[in-house]
Design a protein around this motif. Structure first.
Motif, PDB file in Angstrom:
ATOM      1  N   ASP A 167       0.823  -1.210   0.000  1.00 27.72           N
ATOM      2  CA  ASP A 167       0.000   0.000   0.000  1.00 27.72           C
ATOM      3  C   ASP A 167       0.857   1.259   0.000  1.00 27.72           C
ATOM      4  N   ALA A 168       2.064   1.152   0.569  1.00 28.21           N
ATOM      5  CA  ALA A 168       2.964   2.307   0.607  1.00 28.21           C
ATOM      6  C   ALA A 168       3.722   2.507  -0.698  1.00 28.21           C
ATOM      7  N   GLY A 169       3.564   1.584  -1.646  1.00 29.34           N
ATOM      8  CA  GLY A 169       4.229   1.724  -2.933  1.00 29.34           C
ATOM      9  C   GLY A 169       5.553   1.007  -3.037  1.00 29.34           C
ATOM     10  N   HIS A 170       5.801   0.024  -2.180  1.00 30.50           N
ATOM     11  CA  HIS A 170       7.071  -0.694  -2.169  1.00 30.50           C
ATOM     12  C   HIS A 170       6.974  -1.944  -3.037  1.00 30.50           C
ATOM     13  N   LEU A 171       7.872  -2.064  -4.012  1.00 33.53           N
ATOM     14  CA  LEU A 171       7.929  -3.255  -4.852  1.00 33.53           C
ATOM     15  C   LEU A 171       8.616  -4.374  -4.075  1.00 33.53           C
ATOM     16  N   ARG A 172       8.016  -5.563  -4.053  1.00 30.77           N
ATOM     17  CA  ARG A 172       8.582  -6.671  -3.291  1.00 30.77           C
ATOM     18  C   ARG A 172       8.533  -7.971  -4.077  1.00 30.77           C
ATOM     19  N   ASN A 173       9.545  -8.796  -3.862  1.00 27.79           N
ATOM     20  CA  ASN A 173       9.570 -10.141  -4.412  1.00 27.79           C
ATOM     21  C   ASN A 173       9.435 -11.124  -3.265  1.00 27.79           C
ATOM     22  N   GLU A 174       8.524 -12.073  -3.391  1.00 23.95           N
ATOM     23  CA  GLU A 174       8.244 -12.994  -2.283  1.00 23.95           C
ATOM     24  C   GLU A 174       9.394 -13.952  -2.003  1.00 23.95           C
ATOM     25  N   ASP A 175      10.313 -14.112  -2.953  1.00 25.61           N
ATOM     26  CA  ASP A 175      11.456 -15.010  -2.769  1.00 25.61           C
ATOM     27  C   ASP A 175      12.729 -14.233  -2.465  1.00 25.61           C
ATOM     28  N   PHE A 176      12.621 -13.209  -1.664  1.00 26.40           N
ATOM     29  CA  PHE A 176      13.731 -12.339  -1.283  1.00 26.40           C
ATOM     30  C   PHE A 176      14.811 -13.148  -0.560  1.00 26.40           C
ATOM     31  N   GLN A 177      16.087 -12.946  -0.964  1.00 29.57           N
ATOM     32  CA  GLN A 177      17.190 -13.707  -0.406  1.00 29.57           C
ATOM     33  C   GLN A 177      18.419 -12.840  -0.178  1.00 29.57           C
ATOM     34  N   ALA A 178      19.318 -13.330   0.669  1.00 27.35           N
ATOM     35  CA  ALA A 178      20.653 -12.772   0.837  1.00 27.35           C
ATOM     36  C   ALA A 178      21.663 -13.814   0.378  1.00 27.35           C
ATOM     37  N   ALA A 179      22.923 -13.393   0.227  1.00 26.86           N
ATOM     38  CA  ALA A 179      23.968 -14.301  -0.238  1.00 26.86           C
ATOM     39  C   ALA A 179      25.085 -14.400   0.797  1.00 26.86           C
ATOM     40  N   TYR A 180      25.388 -15.624   1.227  1.00 29.98           N
ATOM     41  CA  TYR A 180      26.561 -15.875   2.065  1.00 29.98           C
ATOM     42  C   TYR A 180      27.619 -16.526   1.194  1.00 29.98           C
ATOM     43  N   ARG A 181      28.777 -15.884   1.116  1.00 31.77           N
ATOM     44  CA  ARG A 181      29.894 -16.428   0.329  1.00 31.77           C
ATOM     45  C   ARG A 181      30.752 -17.237   1.297  1.00 31.77           C
ATOM     46  N   ASN A 182      30.767 -18.548   1.125  1.00 32.46           N
ATOM     47  CA  ASN A 182      31.430 -19.408   2.101  1.00 32.46           C
ATOM     48  C   ASN A 182      32.943 -19.460   1.912  1.00 32.46           C
ATOM     49  N   SER A 183      33.614 -20.277   2.714  1.00 34.96           N
ATOM     50  CA  SER A 183      35.080 -20.325   2.705  1.00 34.96           C
ATOM     51  C   SER A 183      35.640 -20.878   1.399  1.00 34.96           C
ATOM     52  N   ASP A 184      34.782 -21.517   0.594  1.00 33.92           N
ATOM     53  CA  ASP A 184      35.214 -22.023  -0.716  1.00 33.92           C
ATOM     54  C   ASP A 184      34.880 -21.057  -1.850  1.00 33.92           C
ATOM     55  N   GLY A 185      34.328 -19.894  -1.504  1.00 35.37           N
ATOM     56  CA  GLY A 185      33.967 -18.920  -2.519  1.00 35.37           C
ATOM     57  C   GLY A 185      32.669 -19.235  -3.236  1.00 35.37           C
ATOM     58  N   GLU A 186      31.869 -20.134  -2.674  1.00 39.35           N
ATOM     59  CA  GLU A 186      30.581 -20.485  -3.262  1.00 39.35           C
ATOM     60  C   GLU A 186      29.471 -19.775  -2.494  1.00 39.35           C
ATOM     61  N   TYR A 187      28.398 -19.455  -3.202  1.00 39.25           N
ATOM     62  CA  TYR A 187      27.308 -18.717  -2.583  1.00 39.25           C
ATOM     63  C   TYR A 187      26.238 -19.657  -2.021  1.00 39.25           C
ATOM     64  N   GLU A 188      25.820 -19.353  -0.807  1.00 40.65           N
ATOM     65  CA  GLU A 188      24.685 -20.002  -0.188  1.00 40.65           C
ATOM     66  C   GLU A 188      23.610 -18.932  -0.028  1.00 40.65           C
ATOM     67  N   PHE A 189      22.378 -19.268  -0.359  1.00 47.29           N
ATOM     68  CA  PHE A 189      21.313 -18.272  -0.381  1.00 47.29           C
ATOM     69  C   PHE A 189      20.363 -18.473   0.792  1.00 47.29           C
TER      70      PHE A 189
END
Length: 403
Positions: A373-395
């Motif tokens: 209602d406030a005008g904010h665009l959102r994606n329901e599958d919102f994620q962050a990225a953790y880059r592990n000790s091997d340089g691979e991304y975990e979401f």
């Protein structure tokens, strides 16, 4: 997806005629050469196209122009009329008052019903204008939650709020035996808001927050001293972030001084950009925003390739590029759904319905599945990225903070 070879050639020729720069291209009004029966839809943009933030502003401009070109290839029809979409850009040098002046000019002289501004100060200045004499839908590109607190009826906030990140970022890194948080964030108002949020969240999980050694990322180039002071307190995790280049150099300095812990990186810095300025291994064991190339949206691969071709591989497509690409397409689709190119309120009201009708080629980095209602665009599958000790991304899945 992406612009055709012919369109890219036309764009290159237009840039050459206008002076050979992206700024000149936008001033000439990119897009295809011919106008449809309905006329022209102007999308406005006020951003930093000179000065220290020019690279940021020009990246956004490229993403918007890519959307304009692709929309014109597909064809745009509003209320039975065929339209050509045009991008009109003005340089605001990251100055709020200039951004507001530019927005007023774009609305009143260029008849832009939708205008994008990519910095919090400029957005808030434009919000003082856009529902008065100069009506326009404001495409607000900043994760500052204050943008929505104004209850402005003609604002469309594009990225996630940074309030959404602090809890999941801390929860990921605040594991057993991890107690001390060092602070090396940017000294800007935006950075200090982030610092406060992360500090409060860290303390709420029984952690210790160390001395605040925030840095003015825009003026300081020798990071050895602040890094050394931070490491002297033996942090387990370091919070930092600002523009990608200085953030990467601070990380490199910390690794060079022997730091082996984790980094909690605010959303302004991007992994894919930081890789250009330090050994990517230095970024391991860090949490931040998801690189655009890691998304699995239908249009991601083609979009990343098209951007890479446009810039000759000089820099990666980041979320600033991709989210503007998406939101320009969404704005134009909202015009089609609303049946108007010049009624900002009707366009704003149509965004929710339009989101489900935008061609999948514009779905590149978490395309909006709802608008609040406030005008904010959102994606329901919102994620962050953790880059592990091997340089691979975990979401990691993230819940959106309340507006």
């Amino acid at each position: 997806m992406g612009a055709s070879t012919t369109t890219r050639t036309l764009r290159t020729l237009a840039a050459a005629v206008c002076g050979g720069t992206l700024v000149a291209l936008a001033a000439c009004g990119g897009g295809t050469a011919s106008s449809g029966e309905g006329g022209t839809i102007v999308i406005g943009y006020s951003g930093p196209l000179s000065g220290g933030a020019a690279a940021y502003g020009e990246n956004i401009q490229v993403g918007m122009q890519m959307a304009v070109d692709d929309l014109n290839e597909l064809g745009v029809t509003v209320d039975g009329g065929e339209y050509t979409v045009e991008l009109n850009s003005l340089d605001d040098m990251y100055q709020p008052n200039t951004a507001a002046t530019n927005a007023q000019r774009l609305a009143e002289q260029d008849d832009a019903a939708v205008i994008f501004v990519p910095h919090s100060g400029g957005i808030q200045a434009a919000q003082e204008l856009n529902s008065g004499r100069s009506e326009f839908l404001l495409g607000a590109y900043s994760s500052d939650p204050a943008i929505l607190e104004t209850d402005n009826p003609l604002t469309m906030m594009v990225p996630p709020s940074f309030k959404s990140y602090s809890a999941p970022f801390v929860e990921k890194l605040k594991t057993d035996g991890v107690e001390k948080l060092g602070l090396l964030g940017t000294a800007s108002e935006y950075g200090q808001s982030w610092t406060s949020l992360v500090s409060e969240e860290w303390e709420s999980q029984d952690g210790e927050v160390l001395t605040d050694n925030s840095i003015d990322y825009s003026t300081v180039s020798d990071f050895a001293g602040p890094v050394s002071r931070t490491l002297s307190e033996e942090p387990d995790v370091i919070f930092l972030g600002g523009p990608s280049q200085p953030t990467a150099l601070i990380i490199e300095e910390a690794r060079g001084q022997g730091y082996e812990g984790s980094f909690l990186i605010m959303d302004q810095a991007k992994f894919e950009e930081m890789e250009l300025f330090t050994d990517p291994e230095n970024l391991n064991d860090s949490i931040g925003v998801v690189p655009v190339r890691e998304y699995e949206d239908p249009g991601t691969e083609a979009f990343v390739s098209a951007f890479d071709e446009l810039v000759d591989g000089a820099r990666p497509a980041t979320s600033e590029v991709s989210l503007h690409y998406q939101s320009v397409a969404l704005s134009v689709k909202a015009m089609e759904v609303a049946g108007t190119i010049d009624d900002p309120q009707a366009i704003r009201d149509a965004i929710g319905d339009a989101a489900g009708q935008v061609d999948e080629q514009f779905h590149v980095s978490g395309f909006p599945t709802e608008v609040t209602d406030a005008g904010h665009l959102r994606n329901e599958d919102f994620q962050a990225a953790y880059r592990n000790s091997d340089g691979e991304y975990e979401f990691l899945p993230i819940e959106h903070a309340e507006d």
